[in-house]
Design an enzyme around this catalytic site. Structure first.
Site, PDB file in Angstrom:
ATOM      1  N   LYS A   1       0.872  -1.183   0.000  1.00  0.00           N
ATOM      2  CA  LYS A   1       0.000   0.000   0.000  1.00  0.00           C
ATOM      3  C   LYS A   1       0.906   1.229   0.000  1.00  0.00           C
ATOM      4  O   LYS A   1       1.729   1.387   0.912  1.00  0.00           O
ATOM      5  CB  LYS A   1      -0.847  -0.030   1.276  1.00  0.00           C
TER       6      LYS A   1
ATOM      7  N   ASP B 230     -16.173  -1.257  -0.369  1.00  0.00           N
ATOM      8  CA  ASP B 230     -14.837  -1.600  -0.876  1.00  0.00           C
ATOM      9  C   ASP B 230     -13.878  -1.888   0.274  1.00  0.00           C
ATOM     10  O   ASP B 230     -12.773  -2.388   0.043  1.00  0.00           O
ATOM     11  CB  ASP B 230     -14.275  -0.481  -1.764  1.00  0.00           C
TER      12      ASP B 230
HETATM   13  P1  AMP Z   1      -9.748   3.994   1.057  1.00  0.00           P
HETATM   14  O1  AMP Z   1     -10.868   4.832   1.542  1.00  0.00           O
HETATM   15  O2  AMP Z   1      -8.385   4.375   1.588  1.00  0.00           O
HETATM   16  O3  AMP Z   1     -10.003   2.540   1.248  1.00  0.00           O
HETATM   17  O4  AMP Z   1      -9.602   4.256  -0.524  1.00  0.00           O
HETATM   18  C1  AMP Z   1     -10.680   4.350  -1.404  1.00  0.00           C
HETATM   19  C2  AMP Z   1     -10.176   4.364  -2.825  1.00  0.00           C
HETATM   20  O5  AMP Z   1      -9.322   5.478  -3.045  1.00  0.00           O
HETATM   21  C3  AMP Z   1      -9.379   3.144  -3.240  1.00  0.00           C
HETATM   22  O6  AMP Z   1      -9.682   2.879  -4.582  1.00  0.00           O
HETATM   23  C4  AMP Z   1      -7.948   3.605  -3.087  1.00  0.00           C
HETATM   24  O7  AMP Z   1      -7.057   2.888  -3.921  1.00  0.00           O
HETATM   25  C5  AMP Z   1      -8.051   5.045  -3.533  1.00  0.00           C
HETATM   26  N1  AMP Z   1      -7.005   5.879  -2.935  1.00  0.00           N
HETATM   27  C6  AMP Z   1      -6.885   6.246  -1.655  1.00  0.00           C
HETATM   28  N2  AMP Z   1      -5.798   7.020  -1.476  1.00  0.00           N
HETATM   29  C7  AMP Z   1      -5.196   7.156  -2.674  1.00  0.00           C
HETATM   30  C8  AMP Z   1      -4.029   7.844  -3.139  1.00  0.00           C
HETATM   31  N3  AMP Z   1      -3.254   8.561  -2.337  1.00  0.00           N
HETATM   32  N4  AMP Z   1      -3.743   7.748  -4.453  1.00  0.00           N
HETATM   33  C9  AMP Z   1      -4.521   7.035  -5.283  1.00  0.00           C
HETATM   34  N5  AMP Z   1      -5.625   6.370  -4.902  1.00  0.00           N
HETATM   35  C10 AMP Z   1      -5.968   6.431  -3.618  1.00  0.00           C
HETATM   36 MG    MG Z   2      -9.952   0.806   0.936  1.00  0.00          MG
END
Ligand code: AMP
Ligand code: MG
Length: 495
Positions: free
Chosen positions: A116, A255
């Site tokens: 990650k 997700d």
């Molecule tokens: P999360 O809420 O962290 O589970 O992320 C939700 C979505 O946003 C997922 O598809 C992650 O891969 C994407 N995401 C979160 N942070 C980033 C980042 N810094 N760069 C690219 N995608 C991100």
């Molecule tokens: Mg996530």
């Protein structure tokens, strides 16, 4: 940048890459400019059987920060969708993560090794694909704490600082977390293909999931309906465990819900200190959608999204499919209640079962609500109160009147239970932790690591949390609530 020549062989065995073409894009991570190993989970390395004996610390840091071609690895970004705070996002996917590959551990169980923060992927949308030291260490602490508390969870394998500065509110040191999970199949993975009416792909994913996680369903006539039932059961057990230790996930989007039943994606999560069913820590959860006490209903709501995705496989007649799936979803509440009650019985030192136990447990929660009572200290303290020494637990309440009444009912109930007092104390102390990742202690460890590169508080906290049920001398401060001036706690997604 040239590839460092690293000779590592982790015996990858990549079923997702091999069997699910079209469910991911092959993708290689960024090479970190100056990777440094912040922490390696030696126990996990050992149990996974990863051969690192000929690898230097620098090799390990390079491997787990991405961008290195590893023997047998087929790095890839998985695609998924998700309901985020109730609204559907048709395409999310690994925007800053990569599946390096799968390994089979010493017990023959299959695990994903996943990074990650390893850079942008085709699913990054507007994001930079990066992660920073604070949130990476936070996921490390919380995940390992949950593991030690016997809550199913993904686990941290390594934390690496990349040597890069990443823009967040200001500039922050970049980092990568290598983590391990039974799989990264999410409710949102099913939603992605279902929302595109790709029933063939939904079936392929369901068959793969059954083979990987629910092999007992293979060959069964109603296997897709049974899959809904099985995932409901695992999630009900997981949610019961969260509730029994006072864990608030904070961002229970679909997700972020695994099919395997493991806790995943430690972002704005936190443990409650004072009991409050409406406790919310995440700075973006304005409506309290993911409040502590709402989590079981939210889990059921998420599972309904899974069931919807599977409807075409459950029955050709859509009305019949809905009827069958709804009946399965309705079992969730009962499953949850029975797992929660089993957990609570143990917390209250009960080995026997009586019909009225549920009311006894609910009454205790009613007595706690609005009383500013520390959830962890109360349950831990109850084992000392069974001999009648109640002043410590009573002092946790603003006004202990309701608790006093409850205590009489509990004492009567205990008199009808067969355990000897010493057995009861042993049972209670094996399920009621004395040490949890208290918010002020987590912040203290992260601040020292992030701002001063001082990892001593982090290492000490990890050591305390590795044995959460065992009271140890000299660790008194870790069992105490936050000082008054710590104030209300807010968490951030850390993206
Ligand atoms: P999360 O809420 O962290 O589970 O992320 C939700 C979505 O946003 C997922 O598809 C992650 O891969 C994407 N995401 C979160 N942070 C980033 C980042 N810094 N760069 C690219 N995608 C991100
Ligand atoms: Mg996530």
């Amino acid at each position: 940048m040239t590839q460092p020549n690293i000779n590592a062989d982790f015996n990858f065995n990549n079923s997702y890459a091999e069997q699910l073409e079209g469910f991911y894009v092959p993708f290689v991570g960024d090479q970190a400019p100056n990777p440094e190993l912040l922490r390696l989970n030696h126990a996990l390395v050992e149990s996974l059987g990863l051969d690192i004996k000929d690898l230097s610390v620098d090799d390990i840091a390079a491997i787990f920060s991405g961008g290195i071609e590893l023997k047998g690895s087929r790095p890839l970004a998985q695609v998924y969708a998700g309901h985020q705070f109730g609204g559907f996002s048709p395409r999310l996917g690994d925007g800053r993560a990569l599946l390096l590959g799968e390994v089979i551990d010493k017990n023959g169980e299959r695990f994903d090794i996943h990074l990650k923060g390893s850079g942008r992927t085709p699913y990054s949308r507007g994001g930079d694909g990066k992660a920073v030291v604070g949130p990476v260490l936070r996921e490390y602490i919380l995940g390992e704490a949950m593991f030690a508390l016997n809550v199913p969870t993904t686990r941290a394998l390594a934390a690496i600082s990349t040597g890069e500065q990443v823009f967040r509110e200001g500039m922050s040191p970049g980092a990568v977390l290598a983590r391990v999970a039974s799989s990264h199949i999410r409710v949102g993975t099913f939603e992605y293909f279902a929302s595109q009416n790709e029933t063939g792909k939904v079936k392929q994913l369901a068959d793969y999931t059954i083979q990987r996680h629910f092999s007992e369903l293979q060959g069964s006539k109603d296997c897709y309906l049974m899959l809904v039932r099985a995932v409901c059961k695992r999630q009900a057990e997981l949610l019961a465990r969260w509730m029994c230790v006072g864990f608030v996930h904070g961002v229970m989007n679909t997700d972020n819900m695994t099919i395997s039943g493991e806790t995943i994606d430690y972002g704005p999560c936190a443990f409650i200190d004072t009991y409050d069913s409406r406790a919310v820590f995440s700075s973006i959860d304005h409506q309290g959608r993911y409040a502590y006490g709402s989590q079981p209903q939210i889990a059921q709501w998420n599972l309904a999204r899974l069931a919807e995705s599977l409807l075409p496989l459950i029955n050709e007649d859509s009305e019949e499919a809905v009827k069958l799936a709804t009946a399965e979803l309705n079992t969730f509440s009962e499953q949850y209640q029975s797992s929660w009650l089993a957990g609570m019985r143990a917390k209250l030192g009960l080995a026997s079962e009586e019909k009225d136990d549920l009311n006894l447990v609910i009454d205790l929660h009613k007595a706690m609500q609005g009383e500013n009572v520390d959830f962890t200290l109360l349950f831990r303290g109850l084992s000392s109160a069974i001999d009648g020494e109640t002043s410590t637990v009573r002092s946790l309440f603003d006004k202990p009147d309701s608790f006093d009444q409850w205590f009489v009912s509990w004492s009567e109930r205990l008199s009808r239970d067969s355990l000897k007092n010493c057995e009861r104390i042993h049972l209670m102390n094996s399920v009621n932790p004395i040490y949890i990742p208290r918010n002020h202690k987590v912040e203290e460890a992260l601040n020292a690591a992030e701002k001063d590169s001082n990892f001593a508080p982090f290492e000490r906290l990890m050591s305390v949390l590795s044995k959460p049920f065992e009271q140890r001398e000299g660790l008194e401060e870790y069992a105490l609530p936050a000082p008054k001036d710590f104030g209300p706690y807010k968490t951030f997604c850390g993206t």
